[in-house]
Scaffold this motif. Sequence first.
Motif, PDB file in Angstrom:
ATOM      1  N   MET A 264      26.866  31.622  34.461  1.00  0.00           N
ATOM      2  CA  MET A 264      27.790  32.232  35.414  1.00  0.00           C
ATOM      3  C   MET A 264      27.652  33.747  35.359  1.00  0.00           C
ATOM      4  O   MET A 264      27.354  34.319  34.306  1.00  0.00           O
ATOM      5  CB  MET A 264      29.237  31.810  35.141  1.00  0.00           C
ATOM      6  CG  MET A 264      29.786  32.202  33.791  1.00  0.00           C
ATOM      7  SD  MET A 264      31.537  31.716  33.586  1.00  0.00           S
ATOM      8  CE  MET A 264      31.443  29.928  33.600  1.00  0.00           C
ATOM      9  N   ASN A 265      27.851  34.365  36.491  1.00  0.00           N
ATOM     10  CA  ASN A 265      27.858  35.815  36.573  1.00  0.00           C
ATOM     11  C   ASN A 265      29.281  36.276  36.240  1.00  0.00           C
ATOM     12  O   ASN A 265      30.186  36.171  37.057  1.00  0.00           O
ATOM     13  CB  ASN A 265      27.458  36.262  37.987  1.00  0.00           C
ATOM     14  CG  ASN A 265      27.355  37.765  38.109  1.00  0.00           C
ATOM     15  OD1 ASN A 265      28.163  38.512  37.543  1.00  0.00           O
ATOM     16  ND2 ASN A 265      26.367  38.223  38.856  1.00  0.00           N
ATOM     17  N   ALA A 266      29.453  36.751  35.003  1.00  0.00           N
ATOM     18  CA  ALA A 266      30.806  37.068  34.517  1.00  0.00           C
ATOM     19  C   ALA A 266      31.489  38.117  35.386  1.00  0.00           C
ATOM     20  O   ALA A 266      32.679  37.986  35.710  1.00  0.00           O
ATOM     21  CB  ALA A 266      30.732  37.537  33.065  1.00  0.00           C
ATOM     22  N   ARG A 267      30.784  39.171  35.749  1.00  0.00           N
ATOM     23  CA  ARG A 267      31.401  40.241  36.549  1.00  0.00           C
ATOM     24  C   ARG A 267      31.812  39.729  37.931  1.00  0.00           C
ATOM     25  O   ARG A 267      32.895  40.050  38.440  1.00  0.00           O
ATOM     26  CB  ARG A 267      30.418  41.406  36.691  1.00  0.00           C
ATOM     27  CG  ARG A 267      30.101  42.108  35.384  1.00  0.00           C
ATOM     28  CD  ARG A 267      31.220  43.030  34.945  1.00  0.00           C
ATOM     29  NE  ARG A 267      30.930  43.667  33.665  1.00  0.00           N
ATOM     30  CZ  ARG A 267      31.702  44.578  33.093  1.00  0.00           C
ATOM     31  NH1 ARG A 267      32.827  44.962  33.687  1.00  0.00           N
ATOM     32  NH2 ARG A 267      31.381  45.094  31.920  1.00  0.00           N
ATOM     33  N   GLU A 268      30.960  38.937  38.533  1.00  0.00           N
ATOM     34  CA  GLU A 268      31.266  38.403  39.861  1.00  0.00           C
ATOM     35  C   GLU A 268      32.432  37.417  39.792  1.00  0.00           C
ATOM     36  O   GLU A 268      33.343  37.447  40.629  1.00  0.00           O
ATOM     37  CB  GLU A 268      30.026  37.701  40.417  1.00  0.00           C
ATOM     38  CG  GLU A 268      30.212  37.089  41.792  1.00  0.00           C
ATOM     39  CD  GLU A 268      28.952  36.384  42.266  1.00  0.00           C
ATOM     40  OE1 GLU A 268      28.951  35.141  42.293  1.00  0.00           O
ATOM     41  OE2 GLU A 268      27.969  37.076  42.592  1.00  0.00           O
ATOM     42  N   ARG A 269      32.427  36.576  38.784  1.00  0.00           N
ATOM     43  CA  ARG A 269      33.505  35.598  38.646  1.00  0.00           C
ATOM     44  C   ARG A 269      34.821  36.286  38.301  1.00  0.00           C
ATOM     45  O   ARG A 269      35.891  35.858  38.750  1.00  0.00           O
ATOM     46  CB  ARG A 269      33.122  34.580  37.574  1.00  0.00           C
ATOM     47  CG  ARG A 269      33.975  33.327  37.578  1.00  0.00           C
ATOM     48  CD  ARG A 269      33.287  32.204  36.829  1.00  0.00           C
ATOM     49  NE  ARG A 269      34.175  31.081  36.572  1.00  0.00           N
ATOM     50  CZ  ARG A 269      34.470  30.119  37.436  1.00  0.00           C
ATOM     51  NH1 ARG A 269      33.939  30.147  38.650  1.00  0.00           N
ATOM     52  NH2 ARG A 269      35.270  29.120  37.113  1.00  0.00           N
ATOM     53  N   SER A 270      34.739  37.358  37.527  1.00  0.00           N
ATOM     54  CA  SER A 270      35.925  38.140  37.202  1.00  0.00           C
ATOM     55  C   SER A 270      36.614  38.633  38.468  1.00  0.00           C
ATOM     56  O   SER A 270      37.851  38.600  38.577  1.00  0.00           O
ATOM     57  CB  SER A 270      35.547  39.328  36.318  1.00  0.00           C
ATOM     58  OG  SER A 270      36.544  40.325  36.331  1.00  0.00           O
ATOM     59  N   GLN A 271      35.843  39.097  39.421  1.00  0.00           N
ATOM     60  CA  GLN A 271      36.421  39.602  40.664  1.00  0.00           C
ATOM     61  C   GLN A 271      37.164  38.508  41.429  1.00  0.00           C
ATOM     62  O   GLN A 271      38.184  38.760  42.074  1.00  0.00           O
ATOM     63  CB  GLN A 271      35.318  40.205  41.535  1.00  0.00           C
ATOM     64  CG  GLN A 271      34.714  41.481  40.967  1.00  0.00           C
ATOM     65  CD  GLN A 271      35.775  42.539  40.689  1.00  0.00           C
ATOM     66  OE1 GLN A 271      36.593  42.863  41.554  1.00  0.00           O
ATOM     67  NE2 GLN A 271      35.769  43.082  39.476  1.00  0.00           N
ATOM     68  N   LYS A 272      36.659  37.288  41.344  1.00  0.00           N
ATOM     69  CA  LYS A 272      37.345  36.184  42.017  1.00  0.00           C
ATOM     70  C   LYS A 272      38.702  35.914  41.357  1.00  0.00           C
ATOM     71  O   LYS A 272      39.696  35.665  42.043  1.00  0.00           O
ATOM     72  CB  LYS A 272      36.477  34.929  41.982  1.00  0.00           C
ATOM     73  CG  LYS A 272      35.223  35.027  42.832  1.00  0.00           C
ATOM     74  CD  LYS A 272      34.454  33.723  42.832  1.00  0.00           C
ATOM     75  CE  LYS A 272      33.219  33.819  43.717  1.00  0.00           C
ATOM     76  NZ  LYS A 272      32.474  32.552  43.775  1.00  0.00           N
ATOM     77  N   PHE A 273      38.734  35.953  40.032  1.00  0.00           N
ATOM     78  CA  PHE A 273      40.009  35.769  39.343  1.00  0.00           C
ATOM     79  C   PHE A 273      40.991  36.866  39.733  1.00  0.00           C
ATOM     80  O   PHE A 273      42.169  36.609  40.003  1.00  0.00           O
ATOM     81  CB  PHE A 273      39.800  35.755  37.828  1.00  0.00           C
ATOM     82  CG  PHE A 273      39.460  34.411  37.260  1.00  0.00           C
ATOM     83  CD1 PHE A 273      40.456  33.559  36.825  1.00  0.00           C
ATOM     84  CD2 PHE A 273      38.139  33.986  37.178  1.00  0.00           C
ATOM     85  CE1 PHE A 273      40.155  32.307  36.306  1.00  0.00           C
ATOM     86  CE2 PHE A 273      37.822  32.737  36.658  1.00  0.00           C
ATOM     87  CZ  PHE A 273      38.833  31.898  36.218  1.00  0.00           C
ATOM     88  N   ARG A 274      40.510  38.108  39.772  1.00  0.00           N
ATOM     89  CA  ARG A 274      41.386  39.237  40.100  1.00  0.00           C
ATOM     90  C   ARG A 274      41.880  39.168  41.543  1.00  0.00           C
ATOM     91  O   ARG A 274      42.967  39.647  41.861  1.00  0.00           O
ATOM     92  CB  ARG A 274      40.652  40.556  39.856  1.00  0.00           C
ATOM     93  CG  ARG A 274      40.522  40.902  38.370  1.00  0.00           C
ATOM     94  CD  ARG A 274      39.995  42.315  38.174  1.00  0.00           C
ATOM     95  NE  ARG A 274      40.092  42.711  36.776  1.00  0.00           N
ATOM     96  CZ  ARG A 274      41.179  43.209  36.215  1.00  0.00           C
ATOM     97  NH1 ARG A 274      42.288  43.370  36.931  1.00  0.00           N
ATOM     98  NH2 ARG A 274      41.183  43.555  34.940  1.00  0.00           N
ATOM     99  N   LEU A 275      41.088  38.581  42.403  1.00  0.00           N
ATOM    100  CA  LEU A 275      41.479  38.456  43.803  1.00  0.00           C
ATOM    101  C   LEU A 275      42.732  37.592  43.952  1.00  0.00           C
ATOM    102  O   LEU A 275      43.585  37.855  44.813  1.00  0.00           O
ATOM    103  CB  LEU A 275      40.320  37.847  44.605  1.00  0.00           C
ATOM    104  CG  LEU A 275      40.540  37.660  46.107  1.00  0.00           C
ATOM    105  CD1 LEU A 275      40.741  39.004  46.794  1.00  0.00           C
ATOM    106  CD2 LEU A 275      39.364  36.912  46.721  1.00  0.00           C
ATOM    107  N   TYR A 276      42.843  36.579  43.089  1.00  0.00           N
ATOM    108  CA  TYR A 276      43.956  35.633  43.211  1.00  0.00           C
ATOM    109  C   TYR A 276      45.043  35.822  42.155  1.00  0.00           C
ATOM    110  O   TYR A 276      46.116  35.226  42.265  1.00  0.00           O
ATOM    111  CB  TYR A 276      43.425  34.201  43.142  1.00  0.00           C
ATOM    112  CG  TYR A 276      42.523  33.859  44.297  1.00  0.00           C
ATOM    113  CD1 TYR A 276      43.051  33.584  45.559  1.00  0.00           C
ATOM    114  CD2 TYR A 276      41.137  33.828  44.145  1.00  0.00           C
ATOM    115  CE1 TYR A 276      42.225  33.284  46.633  1.00  0.00           C
ATOM    116  CE2 TYR A 276      40.307  33.525  45.212  1.00  0.00           C
ATOM    117  CZ  TYR A 276      40.853  33.254  46.458  1.00  0.00           C
ATOM    118  OH  TYR A 276      40.035  32.970  47.518  1.00  0.00           O
TER     119      TYR A 276
END
Length: 311
Positions: A264-276
């Motif tokens: 998984m791309n940690a930075r990209e996935r982090s942004q998804k968590f922060r979005l919600y």
Amino acid sequence: MQVTTAPSTTPIPGQYWQWRGHQIYYVRAGEKQPQRPPLLLVHGFGASTDHWRKNITGLYPDFEVFAIDLLGFGRSAKAKLEYGGDLWGDQLHYFISEVIGQKAILAGNSLGGYACLCVAAQYPDSVAGVVLLNSAGPFSVTPSTSEPEALQSHIQPPKQPSPLQKLLGTSVKWIFQQPLAQFLLFQYLRQNWVIRRTLEKVYFDKTAITDQLVAEIARPAYDPGALDVFVSVFSTPQGEKVDVLLKQLTCPLLLLWGEADPWMNARERSQKFRLYYHELTEYFLKAGHCPHDEVPDQVNPILRDWVLSIV
């Protein structure tokens, strides 16, 4: 107090809890702390309470610590069921209610993180906070985004597959739905050398991959019913989407990312968590898919300090 990590060879005796007629294995260490919630540690796919050994021994001086084998894994029963987030979420909720007896801080790695998120969203009275370490689970797909980190796969499909790719994909999917193919794949994946090779891909620090770690992952795969669990996990429809669960979440959230995780791309996935879920704390660590096992000397103090900051 300085958090220390005991050697991974330190044995931690466990016990069993009966749930819905199934034997569930768990480990408990430390004493109840009047002003601090207990911790409940939840492993990822193919792992068990053994995978948290370095964290249990590092955290129990300051907390009452539990680790549990999800139904279908570790030393827990491997019944022929439909496995997924709903089942494991129920299991964790009833374990907290019947065994722990108070709200707990849940910490989960990979699939275990998804299970923790499920119980926190659906049973908020059971959870005082959630810690996700390279958590799995699918996000909803929108026209502007694609979801490469589905629970059953960390491989992103082509955005516009050709007719040939579609045909091949359908053929491969059909092949692996056949019992013989499932059996042969399972026989292959549970071999020690295959487990070691997989770990070498997802651990940044290869010295953390010990013979003991390989043996602990391989052992449950030879239990009766292990093949049925394997087939169910990869054939059961995906559970609730992560973004839907995050919208229901009401407790503090800590994200710990192993940045070298190839799944998984940690930075990209982090942004998804922060979005919600805007109100969260996160750290990026020089580790792979299992930072709790690879860099426990970093994970344990971060987890400890975060819990103390929210109580």
